[in-house]
Enzyme design. Structure first.
Site, PDB file in Angstrom:
ATOM      1  N   THR A 323       0.854  -1.199  -0.084  1.00 37.85           N
ATOM      2  CA  THR A 323       0.158   0.058  -0.088  1.00 37.85           C
ATOM      3  C   THR A 323       0.828   1.452   0.092  1.00 37.85           C
ATOM      4  O   THR A 323       1.977   1.031   0.269  1.00 37.85           O
ATOM      5  CB  THR A 323      -0.996  -0.113   1.108  1.00 37.85           C
ATOM      6  N   CYS A 324       0.278   2.525  -0.259  1.00 40.13           N
ATOM      7  CA  CYS A 324       1.057   3.694  -0.393  1.00 40.13           C
ATOM      8  C   CYS A 324       1.404   4.401   0.868  1.00 40.13           C
ATOM      9  O   CYS A 324       1.789   5.522   1.013  1.00 40.13           O
ATOM     10  CB  CYS A 324       0.119   4.578  -1.170  1.00 40.13           C
ATOM     11  N   ASP A 325       0.947   3.541   2.161  1.00 41.93           N
ATOM     12  CA  ASP A 325       1.563   4.189   3.419  1.00 41.93           C
ATOM     13  C   ASP A 325       2.751   3.649   3.597  1.00 41.93           C
ATOM     14  O   ASP A 325       3.133   2.510   3.710  1.00 41.93           O
ATOM     15  CB  ASP A 325       0.340   3.701   4.486  1.00 41.93           C
ATOM     16  N   SER A 326       3.545   4.725   4.115  1.00 47.75           N
ATOM     17  CA  SER A 326       4.976   4.530   4.421  1.00 47.75           C
ATOM     18  C   SER A 326       5.138   3.654   5.801  1.00 47.75           C
ATOM     19  O   SER A 326       6.033   3.165   6.108  1.00 47.75           O
ATOM     20  CB  SER A 326       5.766   5.673   4.577  1.00 47.75           C
ATOM     21  N   ASN A 366      -6.344   1.491  -0.257  1.00 47.86           N
ATOM     22  CA  ASN A 366      -5.827   1.599  -1.394  1.00 47.86           C
ATOM     23  C   ASN A 366      -6.769   0.498  -2.757  1.00 47.86           C
ATOM     24  O   ASN A 366      -6.172   0.160  -3.680  1.00 47.86           O
ATOM     25  CB  ASN A 366      -4.575   0.916  -1.478  1.00 47.86           C
TER      26      ASN A 366
END
Ligand code: PLP
Length: 376
Positions: A323-326, A366
C-alpha cells in the site's frame, strides 16, 4: 505447515493473498489445553479469529467463548454456544451493548472501574462480574500495557461496589501479555489475586473465580514452551498462593489456540534497491500491515516465512506491504533474510498466521480487498 494446507493450496490455487486454517490443528490445541488444565474452563478469545468454522468446531468440543462485543457474542451464539458459555470480557462497553448482551442471556462481564460496574448494575442486574487487575506484561512479545485493568488496591473497592449494587462479585482477571514466553509470568498476578480474595473475604464478600487470561504463545521463529509447561507452572502458582482453597479458574487462549493453525499465502510484487550498489533489497509483498499483518507493528511479531528457494543462500531484506502508506513496512530495523534468488511473482508462505490477521485487515485500503480466509 500441515499436509492438508499444502494439498489445499496445490489443488485450489487460490488467487491473491489468503489465510488457510487447518481445523485439525485447532482441535489438537483445544485438546492440549483441556488435557494440561483439566479443571479450568476454556473461553476461546473470539477476537483472535472469529471464523464461523472455528467457533462451531470449538463449541462442539465444549469450549466457552470470551467475547469483546455484541457482534462477537452473536457469532458465538450462532456457532452453537449457549449464553452460559459466553463472557463479555471487554472492560470498555457501551451501556446499550450491555443491555443487548443481557437480553441475549449473557450473565458474565468484566470491569475495571466503578463507572463500568454502574452500567452493568443498571442493565444486567444480578450479573456476575470479575475485576481485571493491571499486569505489566513483562516477557510478552505483544504486551497489553496499562489500557486494561486497575491497581489491585482499587480492584477491592470496585468489587465491593459491585456487591453493594446487587451484582455477583465473582472474581479477578488479568492478562500476562500476549505471546508470553515465560511460564512463570502468572505467579505475581496470582499472588495479587489471592490477596484480593482474602481482603474481600474480610469485607464479607466471597470471590470464587480467577480468570487467567490468554498469553499462551504460538511458535514463530523461536521455540516456546508447550502447553503442559504452562499448565504445570500455573497450577503450582495457584496452589502456592491459594493453598487448599482452590478457586474456579478460566483461561482465555486466542493466539495459542489458532495462531499455529494458519498459513498466509502471499506473492512477491516487487524487488528493488534504493541505489544501485545497495546491499539491502526491498521486497514488497501483496500483503502488509493493512492486509492483516498488523502485529508486525514495532516489528513485535516476527513470522516464519518460507519460499520455494530456501535451499540457496539468503541475504537480509527490508520487507514491505503493497500500500501507499509508508508505515506499511513489516521488517526494516531488523531486516529479514530471504533467498538471493527470490524473484518477482514468487509465492511466499507466512507461517503461524492463524491469529490476529483476518480481523486486522482493512476493508479496502488502496482498493485491496480484506484478507481472504479458508478454513479446512
Ligand atoms: N482475553 C482478553 C481479555 C484479551 O484482551 C485477549 C487478547 O487481547 C485474550 C484473552 C487473548 O490473548 P492471547 O491471544 O494472548 O491468548
Amino acid at each position: 505447515m500441515t499436509d492438508r494446507i499444502v494439498d489445499f493450496l496445490r489443488s485450489r490455487r487460490p488467487e491473491g493473498p489468503c489465510l488457510v486454517v487447518d481445523l485439525d490443528v485447532v482441535r489438537e490445541n483445544f485438546r492440549a489445553f483441556r488435557h494440561s488444565m483439566p479443571d479450568t474452563r476454556i473461553f476461546y478469545a473470539v477476537k483472535a479469529n472469529p471464523a464461523p468454522e472455528i467457533l462451531s468446531t470449538l463449541a462442539e468440543m465444549g469450549s466457552c467463548f470470551d467475547c469483546a462485543s455484541v457482534a462477537e457474542i452473536e457469532m458465538a451464539l450462532a456457532a452453537g454456544a449457549t449464553p452460559d458459555r459466553i463472557s463479555y470480557g471487554n472492560t470498555i462497553k457501551k451501556e446499550r451493548d450491555i443491555a443487548r448482551a443481557f437480553a441475549l442471556g449473557i450473565g458474565l462481564y468484566s470491569v475495571d472501574c466503578e463507572a463500568e460496574v454502574d452500567k452493568i448494575a443498571r442493565q444486567a442486574p444480578g450479573a456476575r462480574v470479575f475485576c481485571r487487575i493491571l499486569c505489566d506484561g513483562a516477557g510478552a512479545e505483544w504486551p497489553l500495557s496499562r489500557k486494561f485493568g486497575c491497581e489491585p488496591e482499587m480492584a477491592a473497592g470496585v468489587l465491593e461496589h459491585a456487591y453493594r449494587n446487587g451484582l455477583d462479585a465473582y472474581g479477578v482477571s488479568f492478562h500476562v501479555g500476549s505471546q508470553q514466553a515465560n511460564t512463570e509470568a502468572w505467579d505475581g498476578a496470582l499472588a495479587t489475586a489471592a490477596g484480593l480474595f482474602r481482603e474481600l473475604a474480610e469485607r464479607g464478600i466471597r470471590l470464587r473465580m480467577v480468570n487467567l487470561g490468554g498469553g499462551f504463545p504460538t511458535r514463530y521463529l523461536r521455540d516456546v514452551p508447550g502447553v503442559p509447561n504452562y499448565g504445570q507452572s500455573i497450577l503450582d502458582a495457584i496452589s502456592r498462593h491459594f493453598g487448599n482453597r482452590l478457586p474456579e479458574t478460566i483461561i482465555e487462549p486466542g493466539r495459542g489456540m489458532v495462531g499455529g493453525a494458519g498459513i498466509i499465502k502471499a506473492e512477491v510484487v516487487l524487488i528493488s534497491r534504493k541505489q544501485a550498489d545497495d546491499p539491502v533489497r526491498w521486497v514488497y509483498l501483496d500483503i502488509g500491515k493493512f492486509g492483516g499483518l498488523a502485529e508486525t507493528m514495532d516489528e513485535a511479531i516476527r513470522y516464519p516465512i518460507r519460499t520455494l528457494r530456501d535451499d540457496g543462500p539468503s541475504a537480509p531484506c527490508v520487507l514491505a506491504g503493497p500500500t501507499c502508506d509508508s508505515a506499511d513496512v513489516l521488517y526494516e530495523k531488523t531486516p529479514y533474510p530471504l533467498p538471493i534468488s527470490l524473484e518477482i511473482g514468487d509465492e511466499v508462505l507466512i507461517e503461524a498466521t492463524g491469529a490476529y490477521t483476518t480481523t486486522y485487515s482493512a476493508v479496502a485500503f488502496n482498493g485491496f480487498p480484506p484478507l481472504q480466509s479458508y478454513v479446512i
